[in-house]
Motif scaffolding. Sequence first.
Motif, PDB file in Angstrom:
ATOM      1  N   ASP A   1       0.829  -1.214   0.000  1.00 20.91           N
ATOM      2  CA  ASP A   1       0.000   0.000   0.000  1.00 20.91           C
ATOM      3  C   ASP A   1       0.858   1.256   0.000  1.00 20.91           C
ATOM      4  O   ASP A   1       0.571   2.216  -0.720  1.00 20.91           O
ATOM      5  CB  ASP A   1      -0.914  -0.006   1.235  1.00 20.91           C
ATOM      6  N   ILE A   2       1.955   1.249   0.816  1.00 19.04           N
ATOM      7  CA  ILE A   2       2.806   2.456   0.883  1.00 19.04           C
ATOM      8  C   ILE A   2       3.546   2.666  -0.437  1.00 19.04           C
ATOM      9  O   ILE A   2       3.588   3.777  -0.984  1.00 19.04           O
ATOM     10  CB  ILE A   2       3.795   2.332   2.057  1.00 19.04           C
ATOM     11  N   ALA A   3       4.166   1.606  -0.973  1.00 19.76           N
ATOM     12  CA  ALA A   3       4.919   1.725  -2.231  1.00 19.76           C
ATOM     13  C   ALA A   3       3.994   2.155  -3.384  1.00 19.76           C
ATOM     14  O   ALA A   3       4.358   2.976  -4.234  1.00 19.76           O
ATOM     15  CB  ALA A   3       5.605   0.405  -2.571  1.00 19.76           C
ATOM     16  N   LYS A   4       2.754   1.586  -3.380  1.00 19.24           N
ATOM     17  CA  LYS A   4       1.814   1.953  -4.446  1.00 19.24           C
ATOM     18  C   LYS A   4       1.420   3.408  -4.335  1.00 19.24           C
ATOM     19  O   LYS A   4       1.320   4.136  -5.349  1.00 19.24           O
ATOM     20  CB  LYS A   4       0.575   1.071  -4.340  1.00 19.24           C
ATOM     21  N   SER A   5       1.210   3.880  -3.118  1.00 20.11           N
ATOM     22  CA  SER A   5       0.831   5.289  -2.914  1.00 20.11           C
ATOM     23  C   SER A   5       1.958   6.226  -3.363  1.00 20.11           C
ATOM     24  O   SER A   5       1.739   7.227  -4.036  1.00 20.11           O
ATOM     25  CB  SER A   5       0.471   5.532  -1.446  1.00 20.11           C
ATOM     26  N   VAL A   6       3.194   5.912  -2.944  1.00 20.59           N
ATOM     27  CA  VAL A   6       4.338   6.740  -3.349  1.00 20.59           C
ATOM     28  C   VAL A   6       4.502   6.747  -4.855  1.00 20.59           C
ATOM     29  O   VAL A   6       4.745   7.778  -5.485  1.00 20.59           O
ATOM     30  CB  VAL A   6       5.625   6.239  -2.661  1.00 20.59           C
ATOM     31  N   ASN A   7       4.326   5.585  -5.466  1.00 15.24           N
ATOM     32  CA  ASN A   7       4.482   5.474  -6.931  1.00 15.24           C
ATOM     33  C   ASN A   7       3.434   6.321  -7.650  1.00 15.24           C
ATOM     34  O   ASN A   7       3.746   7.071  -8.596  1.00 15.24           O
ATOM     35  CB  ASN A   7       4.376   4.012  -7.338  1.00 15.24           C
ATOM     36  N   SER A   8       2.181   6.244  -7.216  1.00 20.64           N
ATOM     37  CA  SER A   8       1.099   7.011  -7.852  1.00 20.64           C
ATOM     38  C   SER A   8       1.316   8.506  -7.689  1.00 20.64           C
ATOM     39  O   SER A   8       1.112   9.296  -8.628  1.00 20.64           O
ATOM     40  CB  SER A   8      -0.255   6.600  -7.261  1.00 20.64           C
ATOM     41  N   LEU A   9       1.734   8.920  -6.451  1.00 16.39           N
ATOM     42  CA  LEU A   9       1.978  10.345  -6.215  1.00 16.39           C
ATOM     43  C   LEU A   9       3.115  10.859  -7.091  1.00 16.39           C
ATOM     44  O   LEU A   9       3.017  11.932  -7.705  1.00 16.39           O
ATOM     45  CB  LEU A   9       2.293  10.569  -4.732  1.00 16.39           C
ATOM     46  N   ALA A  10       4.186  10.090  -7.188  1.00 22.90           N
ATOM     47  CA  ALA A  10       5.337  10.525  -7.993  1.00 22.90           C
ATOM     48  C   ALA A  10       4.952  10.631  -9.476  1.00 22.90           C
ATOM     49  O   ALA A  10       5.353  11.576 -10.179  1.00 22.90           O
ATOM     50  CB  ALA A  10       6.500   9.550  -7.811  1.00 22.90           C
ATOM     51  N   VAL A  11       4.145   9.673  -9.954  1.00 22.89           N
ATOM     52  CA  VAL A  11       3.725   9.710 -11.365  1.00 22.89           C
ATOM     53  C   VAL A  11       2.862  10.936 -11.626  1.00 22.89           C
ATOM     54  O   VAL A  11       3.029  11.635 -12.637  1.00 22.89           O
ATOM     55  CB  VAL A  11       2.977   8.418 -11.747  1.00 22.89           C
ATOM     56  N   SER A  12       1.912  11.220 -10.702  1.00 23.30           N
ATOM     57  CA  SER A  12       1.039  12.383 -10.905  1.00 23.30           C
ATOM     58  C   SER A  12       1.843  13.679 -10.898  1.00 23.30           C
ATOM     59  O   SER A  12       1.591  14.588 -11.697  1.00 23.30           O
ATOM     60  CB  SER A  12      -0.049  12.412  -9.831  1.00 23.30           C
TER      61      SER A  12
ATOM     62  N   THR B   1      -7.115   7.041  -3.996  1.00 24.69           N
ATOM     63  CA  THR B   1      -7.709   5.762  -3.569  1.00 24.69           C
ATOM     64  C   THR B   1      -6.707   4.901  -2.848  1.00 24.69           C
ATOM     65  O   THR B   1      -7.042   4.190  -1.860  1.00 24.69           O
ATOM     66  CB  THR B   1      -8.272   5.008  -4.790  1.00 24.69           C
ATOM     67  N   ASP B   2      -5.426   4.964  -3.324  1.00 19.13           N
ATOM     68  CA  ASP B   2      -4.386   4.185  -2.645  1.00 19.13           C
ATOM     69  C   ASP B   2      -4.180   4.696  -1.210  1.00 19.13           C
ATOM     70  O   ASP B   2      -4.034   3.901  -0.265  1.00 19.13           O
ATOM     71  CB  ASP B   2      -3.077   4.260  -3.434  1.00 19.13           C
ATOM     72  N   ILE B   3      -4.164   6.007  -1.031  1.00 25.26           N
ATOM     73  CA  ILE B   3      -4.039   6.591   0.306  1.00 25.26           C
ATOM     74  C   ILE B   3      -5.230   6.195   1.182  1.00 25.26           C
ATOM     75  O   ILE B   3      -5.108   5.922   2.388  1.00 25.26           O
ATOM     76  CB  ILE B   3      -3.919   8.126   0.225  1.00 25.26           C
ATOM     77  N   GLY B   4      -6.422   6.128   0.524  1.00 21.51           N
ATOM     78  CA  GLY B   4      -7.619   5.721   1.272  1.00 21.51           C
ATOM     79  C   GLY B   4      -7.470   4.333   1.834  1.00 21.51           C
ATOM     80  O   GLY B   4      -7.820   4.071   3.011  1.00 21.51           O
ATOM     81  N   TYR B   5      -6.928   3.402   1.002  1.00 19.71           N
ATOM     82  CA  TYR B   5      -6.739   2.043   1.484  1.00 19.71           C
ATOM     83  C   TYR B   5      -5.683   1.997   2.605  1.00 19.71           C
ATOM     84  O   TYR B   5      -5.775   1.187   3.535  1.00 19.71           O
ATOM     85  CB  TYR B   5      -6.341   1.109   0.344  1.00 19.71           C
ATOM     86  N   VAL B   6      -4.647   2.884   2.501  1.00 19.09           N
ATOM     87  CA  VAL B   6      -3.632   2.945   3.564  1.00 19.09           C
ATOM     88  C   VAL B   6      -4.266   3.388   4.876  1.00 19.09           C
ATOM     89  O   VAL B   6      -4.008   2.827   5.953  1.00 19.09           O
ATOM     90  CB  VAL B   6      -2.475   3.880   3.161  1.00 19.09           C
ATOM     91  N   THR B   7      -5.122   4.434   4.826  1.00 19.99           N
ATOM     92  CA  THR B   7      -5.777   4.928   6.050  1.00 19.99           C
ATOM     93  C   THR B   7      -6.729   3.892   6.624  1.00 19.99           C
ATOM     94  O   THR B   7      -6.885   3.770   7.846  1.00 19.99           O
ATOM     95  CB  THR B   7      -6.544   6.231   5.768  1.00 19.99           C
ATOM     96  N   LEU B   8      -7.386   3.142   5.692  1.00 22.89           N
ATOM     97  CA  LEU B   8      -8.266   2.079   6.180  1.00 22.89           C
ATOM     98  C   LEU B   8      -7.465   0.992   6.891  1.00 22.89           C
ATOM     99  O   LEU B   8      -7.889   0.424   7.908  1.00 22.89           O
ATOM    100  CB  LEU B   8      -9.060   1.461   5.011  1.00 22.89           C
TER     101      LEU B   8
END
Length: 781
Positions: free
Chosen positions: A33-44, A75-82
Amino acid sequence: MGYKIKKIILFIIAISFVLYQTASFHRFNYAIDIAKSVNSLAVSIFIFLNLKNGKERNNLIYFLIGAFVFLVFVTDIGYVTLRFKCFPYVFVKSAVDTIYLIIPFVIVTVCFLIIKSEWSYVDKKQSFMNFIVLFICSYYMLRGIISIMFPRILLSLGDLNIIFTSVTLSILLLALIMLLSSNSQKIAFSNFMTAVVVSFIIFSIVDSVHAYQVSTISYSSTVLLDSLYAIPVNIIVIAICMYKRDINRNISSDYKDEIERYTPNKSSGYIVTLILFVIMIADVILYSLKAISSSQILIAFLAMILYLLITLYYTSLKENKVLLESQLQINYELEKRVYERTKELEEKNREFLKIINTDSLTMLGSRKYLMDILDSYDEYKTENVIIFIIDILHFKVINNTSGHKTGDMVLKEVSRRLKNIFKGEKVFRTDSNEFAVLIQDNKSMAQLVDIAQNITLELTDVIYIDTDFINIDIAIGCCKYDSNMEEYSELLKNAEYASKEAKADYKTFNNYRFYDQEMADKINRRITIESLLRTINYDDEFTMFFQPQFSIDGSELIGMESLLRWNSPVLGNVSPGEFIPIAEESNAILKVVQWTIKKSSEQIKEWNLKYNKNYRIAINISPKYLKNYDFLSEVKYFVDEKQVNPVWLDFEMTEMSVMQVGESICDLFDKLHHMGINISIDDFGTGYSSLSYIKNFNVDKIKISKELVDNIVTDKNEYMIVNAIIMMSKGLKLETIAEGVEKKEQRDILLELGCNQIQGYYYGRPVNAQEFEKTYLINRI
């Protein structure tokens, strides 16, 4: 600075993607979840940083793609918070579900904009038909699938949601079709657009599987599903890097590309048919499972059949259109080449006409150019047209004595002077030594005389060639257009005839003639004479006269000269001075000379055998007969066949004719002399008047011209000339005979000077054969 930041972000993207895939493989859920969130943020962030580098028409696409990736990040951050339970579950879950509803809209919008950006390069009608049939078939397929997989929520979803999902699927399929058929269609899809479409397709598939698992409460994290989930956004990063290279690529718009662009795309038809076939199989299965009704599958089936028929018809129309456009292009290219070739040929023709219409030496107009102008007057009647013909007399003498180079320079100088005289008129060189001037003006006879005199004054002035100077004489003929003339070309013919008349009766201060009715009558008579000379029986109309030739004291008959007389039933008595020049200008002279030699030879043979004498008969020989006829063979044949003693023959040739024949006459004289025939130079003293060339010729006698004898009593100069001729002839051991002796005083002077023989009225006039025999042969026995 911006470039370094982008490199750092790309590094973060790469590291986070590797960490994500590693965590997925080892099933580290928190790390995933953390790696996916960082990856999505960096791409955006990377996408938004590149937004300013996109062209204006692509900025919205960049922004929406960035928004799509950012929503994925949310959405990735949402899953991390969940997972870490940082916020209330209901709130976060509602927010994530809401964002999941927004993402399809973004995907559809981006696909729509991608298709729109290429819309001008695709077949719009075909694409629209593809979309409609895909929508109809996918709608019933999705409705059937939902009824089986989600029977409890089918009613809650409603038709609007199914329609939206069908539209989304149809747009993705349409983009896929455009992608897969791009090579066949030769449409320049950028790598960016290709990668974005692929990433959306992968994301939609993965997200649909995830949604199904969640809705059926059967979700379980798997290596494959988690690995695929991160791939779409990273594909977009790669696409952006490649798009920076392709963003400025210009799609060619030349005709060849247009033909390729609108070539019927059979491969896209195959792909759509294959997709429809798959959908129809799915519909059949769904129908067997009673997920859809018979009317629904019938509608889908009819839509597919109708699509295929319309597509076949439309493809045929496009093929015909392409063939027509191709044929039109070929015709255009052909017409263009024909036009260019025609222009080239016209230019070459103009150059050729310029060459043939211009005299290469003097740069004056040519004879052909003058004739073309006169012919044009026949179509467009033109009044007040006048032609002057200027003929340089004895021009061949200049070429022979001074060389052709000097002769050319004389012609150039004459042309220059004529152009100065006639600055507003057209000047032509119509023959080797003949010039013409075309005047379009109304001139009186007095004005024409002034023009002729002015031409004479200017052209007869001394011409300086290097250190030498040359004087020329000219004869001028003029003709003015008359309404009785049938063609304007008669102007040139009549002016040339007037020039010949001026030449024949040349006088230094009266060297011009104007064509008039009297001259027209003379031309008609000339034509009649020339025609008769070609058709009459010479034995019936020609008669030989003979004039005696005596020793200077008159005591001995040396021989006689044969003189031709013509008594025509049509014209009456025609003077030799009239018909001989006409015969000279035509081939009739050959027949005349041949007949004269025959009759003269037969007569001298008869007299010499009858009276046991060795008289010589002088026969005038035309230079044309010498040049254009096998003269020597003819003479030898006649002498042998008629058994005529060659010593009885004396061939007379004028001084001018000898020079016209040229050096080849030396060999002819030698052969005639070897046969025993006597050679005499007639009219000596009126032409070149030079004995220097006589020594090169094997001649026997010099005949002094009548013009010199006429004034020998009263003109001291003429006396001195005759004396010089006789003295030089003696030095060369040549006999001399004077012609035209009519008075005792003339005979006495010639006797005193030592002339050998005389011929003229003083001793006897020309008479026919009977009278000559009676007077000079019988009475002297």
